[in-house]
Design an enzyme around this catalytic site. Sequence first.
Site, mmCIF file in Angstrom:
data_model
loop_
_atom_site.group_PDB
_atom_site.id
_atom_site.type_symbol
_atom_site.label_atom_id
_atom_site.label_comp_id
_atom_site.label_asym_id
_atom_site.label_seq_id
_atom_site.Cartn_x
_atom_site.Cartn_y
_atom_site.Cartn_z
ATOM 1 N N THR A 25 -1.995 -6.960 -2.175
ATOM 2 C CA THR A 25 -1.240 -5.868 -1.866
ATOM 3 C C THR A 25 -1.825 -5.075 -0.684
ATOM 4 O O THR A 25 -2.942 -5.021 -0.865
ATOM 5 C CB THR A 25 -0.866 -5.007 -3.348
ATOM 6 O OG1 THR A 25 -0.103 -5.513 -4.067
ATOM 7 C CG2 THR A 25 -0.137 -3.713 -2.819
ATOM 8 N N GLY A 26 -0.972 -4.516 -0.018
ATOM 9 C CA GLY A 26 -1.317 -3.929 1.097
ATOM 10 C C GLY A 26 -1.160 -4.450 2.598
ATOM 11 O O GLY A 26 -0.453 -5.654 2.599
ATOM 12 N N THR A 28 -2.930 -5.907 4.946
ATOM 13 C CA THR A 28 -3.394 -7.145 5.393
ATOM 14 C C THR A 28 -2.962 -8.266 4.611
ATOM 15 O O THR A 28 -2.533 -9.221 4.877
ATOM 16 C CB THR A 28 -5.055 -7.140 5.142
ATOM 17 O OG1 THR A 28 -5.564 -5.986 5.893
ATOM 18 C CG2 THR A 28 -5.739 -8.324 5.757
ATOM 19 N N GLY A 81 -6.770 -8.246 0.554
ATOM 20 C CA GLY A 81 -7.632 -7.409 1.556
ATOM 21 C C GLY A 81 -8.816 -6.605 0.908
ATOM 22 O O GLY A 81 -8.692 -6.630 -0.388
ATOM 23 N N ALA A 82 -9.161 -5.757 1.400
ATOM 24 C CA ALA A 82 -10.274 -4.742 0.732
ATOM 25 C C ALA A 82 -10.395 -3.477 1.630
ATOM 26 O O ALA A 82 -10.073 -3.495 2.905
ATOM 27 C CB ALA A 82 -11.420 -5.417 0.858
ATOM 28 N N ASP A 83 -10.800 -2.509 1.206
ATOM 29 C CA ASP A 83 -11.083 -1.141 1.882
ATOM 30 C C ASP A 83 -12.274 -1.008 2.352
ATOM 31 O O ASP A 83 -12.593 -0.341 3.566
ATOM 32 C CB ASP A 83 -10.700 0.219 0.978
ATOM 33 C CG ASP A 83 -9.155 -0.160 0.603
ATOM 34 O OD1 ASP A 83 -8.514 -0.121 1.165
ATOM 35 O OD2 ASP A 83 -8.949 -0.079 -0.731
ATOM 36 N N LYS A 93 -11.792 -1.883 -3.481
ATOM 37 C CA LYS A 93 -10.130 -1.950 -3.284
ATOM 38 C C LYS A 93 -9.475 -1.106 -4.012
ATOM 39 O O LYS A 93 -9.958 -0.394 -4.911
ATOM 40 C CB LYS A 93 -9.941 -3.356 -3.772
ATOM 41 C CG LYS A 93 -10.503 -4.500 -2.899
ATOM 42 C CD LYS A 93 -10.004 -5.886 -3.475
ATOM 43 C CE LYS A 93 -8.672 -6.214 -3.734
ATOM 44 N NZ LYS A 93 -7.714 -5.986 -2.602
ATOM 45 N N GLU A 102 -4.724 -6.476 -9.138
ATOM 46 C CA GLU A 102 -5.193 -7.609 -7.984
ATOM 47 C C GLU A 102 -6.482 -8.060 -8.713
ATOM 48 O O GLU A 102 -6.892 -9.055 -8.544
ATOM 49 C CB GLU A 102 -5.788 -6.348 -7.039
ATOM 50 C CG GLU A 102 -4.518 -5.954 -6.037
ATOM 51 C CD GLU A 102 -5.032 -5.068 -5.078
ATOM 52 O OE1 GLU A 102 -4.342 -5.080 -3.956
ATOM 53 O OE2 GLU A 102 -6.032 -4.374 -5.043
ATOM 54 N N LYS A 120 -13.658 -2.693 8.292
ATOM 55 C CA LYS A 120 -13.744 -2.682 6.756
ATOM 56 C C LYS A 120 -15.331 -2.865 6.441
ATOM 57 O O LYS A 120 -15.744 -2.880 5.248
ATOM 58 C CB LYS A 120 -12.795 -3.465 6.202
ATOM 59 C CG LYS A 120 -11.411 -3.148 6.366
ATOM 60 C CD LYS A 120 -11.095 -1.628 6.085
ATOM 61 C CE LYS A 120 -9.664 -1.304 6.497
ATOM 62 N NZ LYS A 120 -8.547 -2.171 5.621
#
Length: 225
Positions: A25-26, A28, A81-83, A93, A102, A120
Site C-alpha cells: 500500500t502507498g 510506491t 515500499g518503505a518510509d 513502514k 502489510e 528513503k
Amino acid sequence: MEAKRAAAERAVSYVTDGMVVGLGTGSTANWAIRALGEGVKAGLRIKAVASSVASEQLALEAGIAITDFSALSRIDVTIDGADEVDPEANLIKGGSGALLREKILAYNSRQFIVVVDEAKLVDTLGKFPLPVEIAPFAAALTLRQLQRLGCQASIRHQGGERFVTDNANLVADCSFGIIASPGKLYEQLALLPGVMEQGLFLQPMVSRLIIGYLDGRVEDRWLQR
C-alpha cells in the site's frame, strides 16, 4: 516519482506466471500494481492479495485477479515500499496506515521485495515517525505508555478526523528522533497491551531491496533470508 517507478518495475520483473502476489500500500506500491496490471494485459497469469482496500481497488481496476486468503497455501512474493531503510535493511513502514496487513503479507511470503527511492535510505531509523497501530479502546492510556518509551506520540488525523485503519484501529505516530536499537524497541512495543502492530519491519524479513535513484540507476540487492 520516476525513481520509484523504475524500482517498482524492476520488482515486478520477478513475478512470473502462476504466482500469488501480495500487494503493498502507498505510492510506491501503486506503481508496482500498475506495472503488474500491464503484465496481466500482456498475458501474465497471477492471483493477488492486497494489504488494503485501496490497493485491492486499484488492482481490480488494473485487471488483476484478487483471491481469497482462505484459498491460499502460500504467497510467493509481496512487493511493497518503505518510509525508511537503514544499512541493515531494517524498515519503518506504515505511512499509508496499512502496517498490520502489510506485515501479515510480508511474514507469510516466500519473498518480500521492498522498493524505495534513494531518499528513503537513512543511517539510523527514527526521523520518520514510527506508526503504531493501536486499539481504539482506552487509546489515551496506550498513548501514554508509548510516550514513556521516549517519544512524542500523537493519534493520526486525516481530514480533521481520526484516521481509522481498514481494521477499525487507530494509528499513533511516534517521533523518536533516533532509534538506536530497533530490536529492543520492537520488543518493548510488542509487550504493550493495546498495540496491535508496529511499523518496525526488522531483518531477516526483507528478501530483496530495490532502490531507484534520481539519475536513473536502479540498485538491486538480494538479501539472504
